[in-house]
Each structure stands twice: as structure tokens, then as C-alpha cells.
Design an enzyme around this catalytic site. Structure first.
Site, PDB file in Angstrom:
ATOM      1  N   ILE B 482      35.908 -23.786  24.822  1.00 50.87           N
ATOM      2  CA  ILE B 482      36.415 -24.895  24.029  1.00 50.87           C
ATOM      3  C   ILE B 482      37.707 -24.531  23.318  1.00 50.87           C
ATOM      4  O   ILE B 482      38.389 -25.380  22.766  1.00 50.87           O
ATOM      5  CB  ILE B 482      35.313 -25.334  23.039  1.00 50.87           C
ATOM      6  CG1 ILE B 482      35.436 -26.788  22.643  1.00 50.87           C
ATOM      7  CG2 ILE B 482      35.271 -24.438  21.843  1.00 50.87           C
ATOM      8  CD1 ILE B 482      34.152 -27.341  22.077  1.00 50.87           C
ATOM      9  N   GLY B 708      33.353 -13.723  14.566  1.00 47.89           N
ATOM     10  CA  GLY B 708      33.230 -15.168  14.835  1.00 47.89           C
ATOM     11  C   GLY B 708      34.136 -15.923  13.891  1.00 47.89           C
ATOM     12  O   GLY B 708      34.114 -15.691  12.683  1.00 47.89           O
ATOM     13  N   VAL B 709      34.965 -16.824  14.430  1.00 47.58           N
ATOM     14  CA  VAL B 709      36.012 -17.411  13.585  1.00 47.58           C
ATOM     15  C   VAL B 709      36.084 -18.930  13.628  1.00 47.58           C
ATOM     16  O   VAL B 709      36.887 -19.527  12.912  1.00 47.58           O
ATOM     17  CB  VAL B 709      37.411 -16.875  13.983  1.00 47.58           C
ATOM     18  CG1 VAL B 709      37.510 -15.388  13.710  1.00 47.58           C
ATOM     19  CG2 VAL B 709      37.743 -17.199  15.423  1.00 47.58           C
ATOM     20  N   GLY B 710      35.273 -19.607  14.420  1.00 44.53           N
ATOM     21  CA  GLY B 710      35.529 -21.019  14.694  1.00 44.53           C
ATOM     22  C   GLY B 710      35.286 -21.984  13.565  1.00 44.53           C
ATOM     23  O   GLY B 710      35.969 -23.010  13.460  1.00 44.53           O
ATOM     24  N   GLU B 711      34.298 -21.724  12.735  1.00 41.76           N
ATOM     25  CA  GLU B 711      33.883 -22.741  11.770  1.00 41.76           C
ATOM     26  C   GLU B 711      34.440 -22.550  10.366  1.00 41.76           C
ATOM     27  O   GLU B 711      34.812 -23.513   9.696  1.00 41.76           O
ATOM     28  CB  GLU B 711      32.343 -22.772  11.704  1.00 41.76           C
ATOM     29  CG  GLU B 711      31.731 -23.334  12.969  1.00 41.76           C
ATOM     30  CD  GLU B 711      30.262 -23.024  13.086  1.00 41.76           C
ATOM     31  OE1 GLU B 711      29.920 -21.830  13.217  1.00 41.76           O
ATOM     32  OE2 GLU B 711      29.446 -23.951  13.038  1.00 41.76           O
TER      33      GLU B 711
END
Lengths: 162, 751
Positions: B482, B708-711
Site C-alpha cells: 500500500i 513500524g511507521v504507518g499509523e
């Protein structure tokens, strides 16, 4: 009743039948199989179906298929020859300026339209030229930088890479 | 034979493997596939926000030429006993089934009531008009107060509030009450020298992905089903579709198309079970795609919220007690992210006494779906804005206030975990030295600072790697890409094996071609799926070493793997490259591959600090973000361009939510702005460049330190922008969005 239309799409003579209320986007995607133009809104608000109609930037969803009669249409599939890249495409790749990528075909066409008429735009000009192309992933930062970089490369002679 | 050393590629910025397809229009998204014999599906949607369905007559529609099948809830199972586990949450199939297709009642305007398949899109839409539905309209419940009123119409007669000390005897629109606490807030407030309490609200905002939901289903006579769709989790689509339709999951092969954005909104099913059921009925492939209006009316936005926060502090700014009442709209079915909001609302701060009471409240609006750090941006809006108000009250610099109270390693959270290896202080330090923090401001300009926190997720992922002739590597993973994750997988695989990035070819495989993987969500893909890829590569390395050992007649333990080359430990001049070993496959033990399957129980806490400058036009209330700096701890940035992209995109989604985006409903519960013209997302000309600072405090549970960096990027922007705007305008608006009419009204009220 279906309407018979003769036109040129990406430099090729093209003919098709379409219903009177079919949009150019419907024709491109469902009749001609050119799915690079995306449907994000079908109301001219998102720019994902940006195409050049006789050199003018339009949303394919706001043009009727029947209106293509005798016209010249350029879609994302036609901005560079097969296997080639337009400098805008090349710079979008180099800047990794896309995440999901669905807006990118429209961005490429809109940016090409800008650079065709203004080879040396400033940041504000690029931002307004792309204001009709929604991107939800990137915050536009890298896209704007890529288009400015493409403009600079084109001024230094970069062309469509075959 | 000598070999060039492998230059590590993790942390570099190569072009993504799928980039050319995305800039040329060749990449195929959900609506881009067609099949021979394909027909079109369409959905009939409710014209009422709340009504009993008395009858549905589909006979006239079915009699129309070109109409091949009609579907109503009568074709679906009525009762489900089990829940389905789904990554971060569990799924109530009873609710999911009724959201996909209404049964006893319609619960929001746009709720799906029936579906048809016909030989053209035009015929399908015509057929919808021929379906006769008899409704008995019911009073609508459109906000928290109306829903929680003792005399409120009850949406679900069988829903009793969970989490109360005593089991209630009366059904309620409050699905659950959750309390998270540590210490004793009453004692804490008694100790405090300053106590402030404020209420903050956020409107419902849509994820706003540019690609509407779309799918194509093809059911065979033998019960085998192929389903192509845009989703954040094709294994979840398989599980949900099988459960809702009573099918064997193994009979459904789901292929994830390229996905045109999701942000949490594509973690459930809407069209997919309908398309499969229609295809089973008519024996033809069925394609369905939503219009933008359908996306707004019938797919999950984020929750509208009202959060009352109370903080108690000493005059020196030391926080002692923090308390919150968090009321979250769930939409038509339970399941707002109120609990996740409660997990995050005070986690950034070391106040020893904390409590968050979270209510999950149903209303006659579309069922909310996950939206990037679900529940956390609204929570951070409340806490961070209040801390900025407290800083002003105490005459303390807002950054000093954060530094004084920032959590440290070893701090227990309200949700049970103890924080370790966190990078909050490092982010605050980066803010302090950033030129943005000390840059001068002009008239009508203000600056806002906010901290964001998200807990991230680990869970299950699978990957396979296969060595191809010439020593190239094929990587199969089960997570839709994504935002550039193919590139991250390729970088980690390249460094694990010691081969060039360009030699790695990552593929997002369908559900029949790779092992189970949880959804692309929870900021988990580079963390957990990356881990599975690394494990698969490590297994491959062991096989390569074993094969070299056989060739040399030594023990595998005597073979070293370095820079993509097997080296004989006893005679380092003797070596074999990965290509040479691959070429031996046919003469030795066959193809070389590796498998990785993980279930990561841990997840890396993630912090961000945002600085926003906003200018307000006092004549019109219009505002503009002049400068924005997003600072975040990535653990390790595998591909910094894509990490920056996450920070920039999250910032801009937050800016949109803060300034303009909101669902507006009329008194009947009809959304008044279901299009991009009136639901105003940020466009390029609204924005400045978004400056980023990637902080890297490695997370020790991942081989490369990935966090983890997306949110996390969307957690702090609302508060940073709202605080900046209020500072610029001299107002204290605590409602979001801070749209021009609201800002102008506040300016005029002040004058």
C-alpha cells in the site's frame, strides 16, 4: 442507440460504439481496455482520469464518449512510447513520489500538460497546476519535488525516453 | 575466486520494484480486471437512516431482460455462532452479515438492502429500481447525546452494555464501557496544585482513499471461487467471505489487486461476499465497483468523538493525574476504536495516576472502519490541546512541559505492557534543535506542538523465497503493498542474503500461493512480514551452505555465508556464489527455497512529535498551514523515502481532519456532502512542503530494528494544527474541524 465514433487515441486511429450517455472514461476503460485512467469520483473532483483532449487537460469522466469524434486524445498509456518513460514519470520514480499509486497516472498527465506550456514553473505554479489531482497518500511533497525536478531535467534537454 | 563485498542496502533509497507499472498506468487496481463472460453487479441502498424492512419483492427485477440474479438477506445465513479473529480485533459475524446486507432493519442511509447481477452496468442499475422494498421508518439517532438519552430509540434490541459492574436489564445504544487505569486518579487530583478540565470534539472523517471499493468474483461449477479485489488483507477477505456465505475458505482463492489507498478502510468486506454470492447464483463472473457516493455513504469513516480530559499538575508542570471520558460513535454497529483510543490517550506521559473511560456508542450512521491509528488522533487532539492550554496557564514552554513529563523505559502502560526501547525523548530533543521550533512568527500566525503515540502491531505473516536461475531471488509475501512495502521486503532480503537489491523480485502472492498473513494494517508489514521474509532468507542460506558443504565434502557448520557467497571455513580461498549454487540444483537436491512464518507477539511502541505553523485570516476565518515538521522514531528506516512519505501523508491527512473534513448529516441522517467537492480533502495548493525528521531508536525484537511507521504520523497533526490555529486567532476552539465559519464565529465572539 449506440453511436459510432471515429477518433484518435494515443496517435492511433480508433473507432468504437458507445451509448449517448457513456463518458470518455467509460469508453477508455470498458470498451478500449485502457485502464490506466482511473475512476476515483466520476465527478471531475479527483483528477485520476486526467487526459489531454486536443492538448487540453480534462477529466475523462466529464467528457462524453461521443464528443471524441474527430478529436485527438492522449492518455497515460500514450505519454511515452512502449517501454519508455516521460521525464515526469522518470522523476516520480527517482523521488519515490508515490505510495498506493492510483493518482499517479492523472498526476503524470496533468504535470505533462503543465510542462508542455510552462517549462520553468515555480513551486506555487506546480501546486496550483496539480490542485485538481487528489493524492491521499503522499501529502504531495515528493510529487511536487519530482515535477520541479522533471522540469529542470527537461530544460537541460531530457526528453521522453524511448 | 574472489567476490565483491555486498554493500548493505537497508537504509538506501532505490526505486520501488513496482514503480514503473505505477507511473505508466499498467498497474492493475481493483476495477481494472475484466473476464470473458463477465456481468455487472450493483447494490440497492436504503433511502432511510433507520427503518424496519417489512418486505422485499425482487420478482419484477428478476423478470427484466439481462438480469441474471438478485440477492437479498434471505439468501444469506441469519445466525452465526462464532466470531472470526481478525488481527487487532475480532469480528462479530452477525453484525458483519447485516452490514453487508440489511436483514431486519436498515440502520443508516446507504445501507445495502439488495444486490443484482445483470449483463451491463446500465441494466444492473435499472434493475435496482424494479426492486420493491417496503419500509417502516423509525426515529433516527444521529449523535452521542441522542443515542445515550434514556428514552433513545434503540438500534439493536438485543444489545446490552458490556463492561458495567452489573449486567443491565435494558437494551442500550452504548455497546460497551471500558475502563483503563493505573494508580488512583482521585488521590492524584487531591495532590494537584492546578486542575484543568476541557471537552474536545472531532467530526467523523473518511479515510479518503482515491480508489473506490471494487471486486470481481468468479464461481466455478465445482465450488471453486476466484475473487480479485482491492483490499488491505486478502486472507481476511477469504475468511470473512467464507464465514458469511458458509463456504470452505480453502475453496476461495483471493487475489489482492494493487490497492488505491486504504488507511484502514479496506480491512473489512462490503462488496466481496455479494459478488461471490451473485456469481454462484448466475454462474458468470461478476464485477462490482462502488461510486464515490457509495464509498462515503456506506463505507467506514473514522469515529466522531467527544472527549473530556482532566489533568492535575504541580505548578512546576509535573503531571500527577490524568482522567478522560471518551465517547466514540461506532456508526450502525458496535466496534468504534474507543478502546484503542483509551490505550493511547495518556501513554506518552508519566503521570502516575491515569484513567480512561471509553464508551462505544451506536448511531444511525455508516459503521466506522479502522482509520490509521484508529481512535488515537481524536484522543491526542484532546490531551495535547489541553496540555498546550495548561502550558499557557502555567507559563511553561509547551516543549519543556512534554520533556518534564515524557514517559521513559520501564513505565507500565494502562493496557498492561511496560514501555521499553522507546524514542520519545529523542523525538522531543529533535524538535528542540529543529530550526522550526525557534523560527519567528508573523502577525496572525501561531505555532502548535503535539506528541503522538501508537502501539503498533505484530501478529502473523508468511513469506516464501525461491532461488531462480542466475541467482536471482523471488520473494512471495501475503501483504498488499500500500505504500512501497515491496521495496522494503527486497531491501531486507538483499541484505540478509548479501545480494544486490535489483536481484530480488518481490511478489504479493494470492491466498493459494503463500501462507496466511494478517492484514496490511497496524503498521505491521515491514515489521512482521519483513521478519517472515528475513526468516525465509535465513532458511535459504542454511540450504545454500548445506549444498556447498556437500560439494566440498565438509560439514555445513564449516561453511560461512558472506556477501552472497558460500566460503569454505577451512580454506577461505574456496567459495561458491549464489548463482553457482543455483546452477547445481538439477544435479543435486533440487530447487532451493526458504519459508518464513512468524507470529510476533510484541509490537514496538511508536512516538512522534509534530510542529505546525498556521496563519489565520481574521476577516474570513480561513487558515493556512505555513510550515509543518513531522518528527518520528522509525526504529530503523528500511527505505527512508517511504518512511518520509508516511510522515508526510499522515501529516496531511491530519491537517485535512483538523481544518476541513467532516461528515455532515441532515436531520434525517442523510449525508449532505458525499463527494470530493463538498467533502474537502487537502489539495496540493493548500499545503507547504512537509518537513520530516526520522529518529532511529532501534527496536530490538526485529533483526533490522524496524518499529513500524504507518499509523503514528496521523496521531499528532490534529492537535498541532488546532493549537497553532487557536494561537494565531487568539481563540480556544475545541471542536474539529476548525473550518472557516467556525473560526470566524469564534473570532467574532471574542471581539
Amino acid at each position: 442507440m449506440a453511436i459510432h465514433v471515429q477518433t484518435r487515441v494515443n496517435g492511433q486511429a480508433t473507432e468504437f460504439l458507445c451509448e449517448a450517455d457513456a463518458s470518455a472514461l467509460d469508453v477508455l476503460r470498458d470498451t478500449l481496455g485502457l485502464t490506466g485512467s482511473k475512476e476515483g469520483c466520476n465527478s471531475g473532483d479527483c483528477g485520476a482520469c486526467s487526459v489531454l483532449l486536443d492538448g487540453t487537460l480534462v477529466c475523462a469522466c466529464l467528457v462524453l464518449g461521443a464528443e471524441l469524434e474527430g478529436r485527438e486524445l492522449l492518455t497515460i498509456e500514450g505519454v511515452a512510447p512502449p517501454g519508455g518513460l516521460h521525464p515526469v514519470q522518470q522523476k516520480l520514480l527517482e523521488h519515490n513520489a508515490m505510495q498506493c499509486g492510483i493518482c499517479i497516472p492523472g498526476i503524470v498527465v496533468a504535470a505533462k500538460a503543465l510542462l508542455d506550456r510552462d517549462p520553468d514553473p515555480d513551486e506555487t505554479t506546480v501546486r496550483f497546476a496539480l490542485a485538481g489531482n487528489l493524492c491521499r497518500c503522499t501529502g504531495y511533497d515528493k510529487i511536487i519535488r519530482a515535477v520541479l525536478d522533471a522540469a529542470a531535467a527537461m530544460r537541460e534537454g531530457a526528453g521522453v525516453r524511448a | 575466486m574472489t567476490h565483491a563485498p555486498h554493500i548493505p542496502v537497508v537504509g538506501s533509497r532505490p526505486q520501488r520494484p513496482d514503480g514503473a507499472d505505477k507511473v505508466t498506468g499498467r498497474a492493475r487496481y481493483g476495477a481494472d480486471l475484466s473476464l470473458p463472460g463477465m456481468v455487472w453487479g450493483a447494490v440497492l441502498r436504503s433511502p432511510h437512516a433507520h427503518a424496519r424492512i417489512l418486505s422485499i419483492d425482487t420478482s419484477a427485477a428478476l423478470a427484466l431482460p439481462g438480469v441474471l440474479a438478485v440477492l437479498t438477506s434471505a439468501d444469506m445465513a441469519a445466525n452465526f455462532s462464532a466470531d472470526v479473529a481478525a488481527g487487532e480485533s475480532h469480528i462479530d459475524l452477525q453484525d458483519m452479515s447485516r452490514n453487508v446486507l440489511a436483514r431486519e432493519k436498515v440502520l443508516y442511509h446507504g445501507h445495502a438492502v439488495a444486490a443484482v447481477a445483470a449483463t451491463s452496468q446500465r441494466l444492473a442499475k435499472e434493475a435496482l429500481k424494479a426492486i420493491q422494498v417496503e419500509y417502516a421508518p423509525l426515529p433516527v439517532v444521529l449523535d452521542l447525546d441522542a443515542a445515550m438519552h434514556p428514552d433513545a430509540p434503540v438500534l439493536h434490541p438485543g444489545m446490552f452494555t458490556r463492561g458495567l459492574p452489573e449486567t443491565p436489564s435494558v437494551a442500550s445504544n452504548i455497546a460497551s464501557r471500558l475502563v483503563m487505569q493505573k494508580g488512583n486518579v482521585d488521590e492524584g487530583f487531591a495532590e494537584a496544585e492546578v486542575v484543568m478540565e476541557r471537552t474536545y470534539t472531532c467530526a467523523s472523517a473518511h479515510q479518503g482513499y482515491i480508489e473506490p471499493h471494487a471486486c470481481l468474483a468468479s464461481a466455478g461449477a465445482d465450488g471453486q471461487i476466484d475473487l480479485w479485489c482491492c483490499t488491505q488483507g486478502h486472507f481476511a477477505v477469504r475468511s470473512y467471505t467464507a464465514a458469511l456465505l458458509g463456504l470452505d475458505p480453502a475453496s476461495i482463492r483471493v487475489t489482492a489487486s494493487e490497492i488505491g489507498g486504504g488507511f484502514g478502510g479496506k480491512t473489512t468486506v462490503y462488496l466481496e461476499p455479494l459478488a461471490v454470492a451473485l456469481s454462484r447464483k448466475c454462474g458468470r463472473p461478476v464485477k462490482m465497483q462502488m461510486s464515490r457516493e457509495e464509498v462515503f455513504r456506506a463505507t467506514g469513516p473514522g469515529s466522531a468523538t467527544r472527549i473530556t480530559v482532566k489533568v492535575g499538575a504541580r505548578r512546576d508542570g509535573t503531571l500527577i493525574a490524568m482522567d478522560a471520558l471518551m465517547e466514540y460513535e461506532a456508526g450502525a454497529f458496535k466496534g468504534s476504536p474507543a478502546g484503542a483510543g483509551a490505550m493511547t490517550i495518556f501513554t506518552s506521559y508519566s503521570a502516575p495516576h491515569q484513567r480512561a473511560v471509553a464508551l462505544d456508542v451506536v448511531v444511525n450512521k455508516p459503521k466506522v472502519a479502522a482509520y490509521r491509528a484508529p481512535g488515537a488522533p481524536q484522543a491526542a487532539h484532546a490531551t495535547e490541546c489541553l496540555l498546550n492550554e495548561l502550558a499557557a496557564e502555567l507559563g511553561i514552554d509547551p516543549l519543556d512541559l512534554r520533556c518534564r513529563n515524557a514517559v521513559t523505559n520501564g513505565t507500565p502502560t494502562v493496557y498492561g505492557a511496560t514501555l521499553r526501547n522507546i524514542g520519545l525523548q529523542e523525538c522531543l530533543d529533535a524538535a528542540r534543535v529543529h530550526p522550526h521550533w525557534s523560527a519567528p512568527l508573523g502577525p496572525n500566525q501561531g505555532r502548535g506542538l503535539a506528541v503522538g503515540f501508537w502501539f503498533n502491531h505484530g501478529a502473523q505473516s508468511s513469506a516464501s523465497v525461491h532461488l531462480v536461475e542466475g541467482g536471482k531471488l523471488l520473494v512471495q509475501e501475503g501483504n498488499p503493498d500500500i505504500g512501497g512495502s515491496r521495496a522494503s521486503m527486497a531491501l531486507m532480503a538483499a541484505d540478509t542474503l548479501g545480494i544486490p537489491y535489483a536481484d530480488v523480485h518481490p511478489v504479493v502472492a494470492d491466498t493459494a500461493s503463500v501462507g496466511y498473513s494478517d492484514m496490511t494494517g497496524g503498521s505491521r508489514v515491514t515489521y512482521a512480514t519483513g521478519y517472515a521474509v528475513i526468516e525465509a532468507c535465513r532458511e535459504l542460506v542454511e540450504r545454500l551452505k548445506s549444498r556447498a558443504a556437500t560439494v566440498w565434502g565438509v560439514e555445513p557448520s564449516q561453511v560461512e555465508w558472506r556477501d552472497g557467497v558460500a566460503i569454505d571455513g577451512r580454506d577461505p580461498s574456496r567459495s561458491m556464489s549464489i548463482a553457482e549454487l543455483a546452477a547445481l540444483s538439477g544435479r543435486m537436491d533440487g530447487p532451493l527455497s526458504g519459508q518464513g512464518s512468524v507470529n510476533l507477539k510484541s509490537a514496538a511502541p511508536s512516538f512522534a512529535v509534530n510542529i505546525a505553523d498556521v496563519e489565520v485570516d481574521p476577516e474570513t476565518g480561513a487558515s493556512r498551514v505555513l510550515r509543518f515538521t513531522a518528527i518520528q522514531d522509525a526504529g530503523r528506516a528500511i527505505h527512508p523515502d517511504f518512511v518520509e512519505g508516511q510522515l508526510q501523508g499522515g501529516a496531511v491527512q491530519g491537517i485535512g481532519w483538523a481544518l476541513n473534513e467532516e461528515y455532515r448529516f441532515d436531520a434525517n441522517g442523510v449525508m449532505e456532502n458525499p463527494g470530493f467537492l463538498d467533502y474537502r480533502m487537502p489539495v496540493a495548493s493548500d499545503l507547504p512542503m512537509i518537513d520530516t525528521v526520522i529518529v532511529e531508536v532501534p527496536w530490538p525484537d526485529h533483526p533490522f530494528g524496524v518499529r513500524g511507521v504507518g499509523e503514528t504520523p496521523i496521531c499528532a497533526p490534529i492537535a498541532a494544527v488546532a493549537s497553532a490555529l487557536n494561537a494565531a486567532a487568539g481563540t480556544t476552539i475545541r471542536e474539529v474541524p476548525l473550518s472557516p465559519p467556525r473560526v470566524l464565529a469564534a473570532i467574532m465572539a471574542k471581539d
